[in-house]
Design a protein around this motif. Sequence first.
Motif, short mmCIF file in Angstrom:
data_model
loop_
_atom_site.label_atom_id
_atom_site.label_comp_id
_atom_site.label_asym_id
_atom_site.label_seq_id
_atom_site.Cartn_x
_atom_site.Cartn_y
_atom_site.Cartn_z
N GLY A 83 52.87 124.42 -25.42
CA GLY A 83 52.53 125.10 -26.66
C GLY A 83 53.16 124.47 -27.89
O GLY A 83 53.63 123.33 -27.87
N ALA A 84 53.21 125.24 -28.96
CA ALA A 84 53.66 124.72 -30.25
C ALA A 84 55.08 125.14 -30.61
O ALA A 84 55.56 124.81 -31.68
CB ALA A 84 52.71 125.19 -31.35
N ALA A 85 55.76 125.84 -29.72
CA ALA A 85 57.06 126.40 -30.08
C ALA A 85 58.25 125.66 -29.50
O ALA A 85 59.38 126.08 -29.68
CB ALA A 85 57.11 127.86 -29.65
N GLY A 86 58.02 124.56 -28.80
CA GLY A 86 59.14 123.83 -28.22
C GLY A 86 59.61 124.36 -26.89
O GLY A 86 60.77 124.19 -26.52
N ARG A 87 58.71 125.01 -26.14
CA ARG A 87 59.07 125.48 -24.80
C ARG A 87 58.91 124.35 -23.80
O ARG A 87 58.06 123.48 -23.93
CB ARG A 87 58.21 126.66 -24.38
CG ARG A 87 58.58 127.97 -25.08
CD ARG A 87 57.80 129.14 -24.53
NE ARG A 87 56.37 129.00 -24.77
CZ ARG A 87 55.44 129.04 -23.84
NH1 ARG A 87 55.77 129.19 -22.56
NH2 ARG A 87 54.16 128.93 -24.16
N MET A 88 59.76 124.36 -22.77
CA MET A 88 59.69 123.38 -21.70
C MET A 88 59.45 124.10 -20.38
O MET A 88 60.03 125.17 -20.14
CB MET A 88 61.00 122.58 -21.61
CG MET A 88 61.36 121.81 -22.87
SD MET A 88 62.95 120.92 -22.69
CE MET A 88 62.48 119.64 -21.51
N SER A 89 58.60 123.53 -19.56
CA SER A 89 58.35 124.09 -18.23
C SER A 89 58.56 123.01 -17.18
O SER A 89 58.67 121.82 -17.50
CB SER A 89 56.92 124.64 -18.14
OG SER A 89 55.97 123.58 -18.23
N LEU A 90 58.60 123.42 -15.93
CA LEU A 90 58.86 122.50 -14.82
C LEU A 90 57.62 122.38 -13.93
O LEU A 90 57.18 123.37 -13.34
CB LEU A 90 60.03 123.01 -13.97
CG LEU A 90 61.38 123.17 -14.68
CD1 LEU A 90 62.42 123.67 -13.69
CD2 LEU A 90 61.81 121.86 -15.31
N PRO A 91 57.05 121.17 -13.84
CA PRO A 91 55.97 120.97 -12.88
C PRO A 91 56.47 121.18 -11.45
O PRO A 91 57.68 121.17 -11.18
CB PRO A 91 55.58 119.50 -13.11
CG PRO A 91 56.04 119.20 -14.49
CD PRO A 91 57.29 120.00 -14.67
N GLU A 92 55.55 121.33 -10.54
CA GLU A 92 55.91 121.66 -9.16
C GLU A 92 56.81 120.60 -8.52
O GLU A 92 57.71 120.92 -7.75
CB GLU A 92 54.63 121.82 -8.32
CG GLU A 92 54.88 122.31 -6.91
CD GLU A 92 53.60 122.61 -6.16
OE1 GLU A 92 53.65 122.69 -4.93
OE2 GLU A 92 52.54 122.73 -6.83
N ALA A 93 56.60 119.33 -8.85
CA ALA A 93 57.37 118.26 -8.22
C ALA A 93 58.62 117.86 -9.01
O ALA A 93 59.25 116.84 -8.74
CB ALA A 93 56.48 117.03 -8.04
N SER A 94 59.01 118.67 -9.97
CA SER A 94 60.14 118.33 -10.84
C SER A 94 61.44 118.15 -10.06
O SER A 94 61.72 118.88 -9.10
CB SER A 94 60.34 119.42 -11.89
OG SER A 94 61.49 119.17 -12.66
N ARG A 95 62.23 117.19 -10.52
CA ARG A 95 63.57 116.99 -9.96
C ARG A 95 64.62 117.86 -10.66
O ARG A 95 65.79 117.86 -10.26
CB ARG A 95 63.99 115.52 -10.09
CG ARG A 95 63.17 114.54 -9.26
CD ARG A 95 63.53 113.11 -9.64
NE ARG A 95 63.11 112.79 -11.01
CZ ARG A 95 63.55 111.74 -11.71
NH1 ARG A 95 64.46 110.94 -11.18
NH2 ARG A 95 63.09 111.52 -12.93
N ILE A 96 64.24 118.56 -11.70
CA ILE A 96 65.17 119.41 -12.44
C ILE A 96 65.36 120.73 -11.70
O ILE A 96 64.39 121.40 -11.36
CB ILE A 96 64.65 119.67 -13.86
CG1 ILE A 96 64.55 118.35 -14.64
CG2 ILE A 96 65.56 120.65 -14.60
CD1 ILE A 96 63.92 118.47 -16.00
N GLY A 97 66.60 121.10 -11.47
CA GLY A 97 66.89 122.33 -10.75
C GLY A 97 66.96 123.54 -11.66
O GLY A 97 67.04 123.43 -12.88
N THR A 98 66.92 124.69 -11.07
CA THR A 98 67.01 125.95 -11.79
C THR A 98 68.29 126.69 -11.40
O THR A 98 68.96 126.33 -10.43
CB THR A 98 65.80 126.85 -11.49
OG1 THR A 98 65.79 127.15 -10.09
CG2 THR A 98 64.50 126.15 -11.87
#
Length: 358
Positions: A83-98
């Motif tokens: 979107g236009a607000a600077g949000r980041m999401s994680l694709p299914e194969a992301s190496r970034i943990g939660t």
Amino acid sequence: MEGTILPQLPWNNALLFPIVSEPSLVSPFWLSNTMYGETVVFVQNVDRPAEAQLLFKPDRIVRVTDAAGTTDYLEGIDYAIVGAAGRMSLPEASRIGTLSEAELSAGDVDRVRERTICVTYDHTSDAGAWSPSVEGGPLPLVSDRLQRKQDLTICVLGDSISEGYDSSGFHSVMPHAPAYAQLVASAFEEHHGARVTLHNLAVAGSTAADGIWQAERVRDTNPDLVIVAFGMNDACYAEAPEFLANIQELLRRVRIDAPQAEFVLVSPMLPTPACTWLDHRLFEGYRDALSTITGTGIAFADVTRLWTWLCSRKSPYDLSGNGLNHPNDFGHRLYAQTILESLRTARRRVSTSDRPRT
């Protein structure tokens, strides 16, 4: 770091900030169209995918890494801008943990750092999105010493935040970023050419009441500038009038033995919602109370107001090094930027009549 004469900061780190010189880390973020190493964490949610929020909408992503700066993450593979607000999401194969809320509440510094992401990006910030507080008085003696490039002695009184928790430098892990006190002192040396000696007397767990009993140790450092930063632990018990009375008594005792000392009062960051043992309503009162005792020789760095604004635009967990009540590297930089701005404002307020006569 008691009695340490500071060397040049080692900001030739090619990992986390490959194109960034040291001044960009202490220069106010609100005056730049590049945000360096803004931190975010992705918190698990039961009813929606984990997302994170940047302060500004990025026009161009420069780099996304882990907190250590040793792993680069790729747009479209490891993260996506939504979107236009600077949000980041994680694709299914992301190496970034939660992180789960339980992990955040545990105060596990290593785990939080492992899941913290640093984002450097260009943006066209909305005009007037943030402007620092203009409260606080002039510091004529400190200003005079800096103008003359004379040696300057800084003493820091505070709690674990001022001691350095949870900067990577404090924990001796990559990228070894200094805590705010060293950033402030080193910026003085770099920008004013004055040799700075830093005495950090901050002790984890301390309150303003504890600080009163350190007045003798402050005297022994013969300080020109005393940074006073309490409030996080006070919020376990002290209403604003009690907090203010303790700060005033601390200043009185320091002035008895170090009458030349000038002060910058620092209002505290805000804890995260996971920090349930603190009375969160007290922090605004502390901030307001400190603002009432500024004047000539007493400047004010309003970190509380900055944190309130930041947390209206992004998650408070993004700024914490332990998920609770300590800043991470980015948070320590925000402390340093706010304090340095308050000192710049204090110097601008020094008129010819305020300056010491020679």
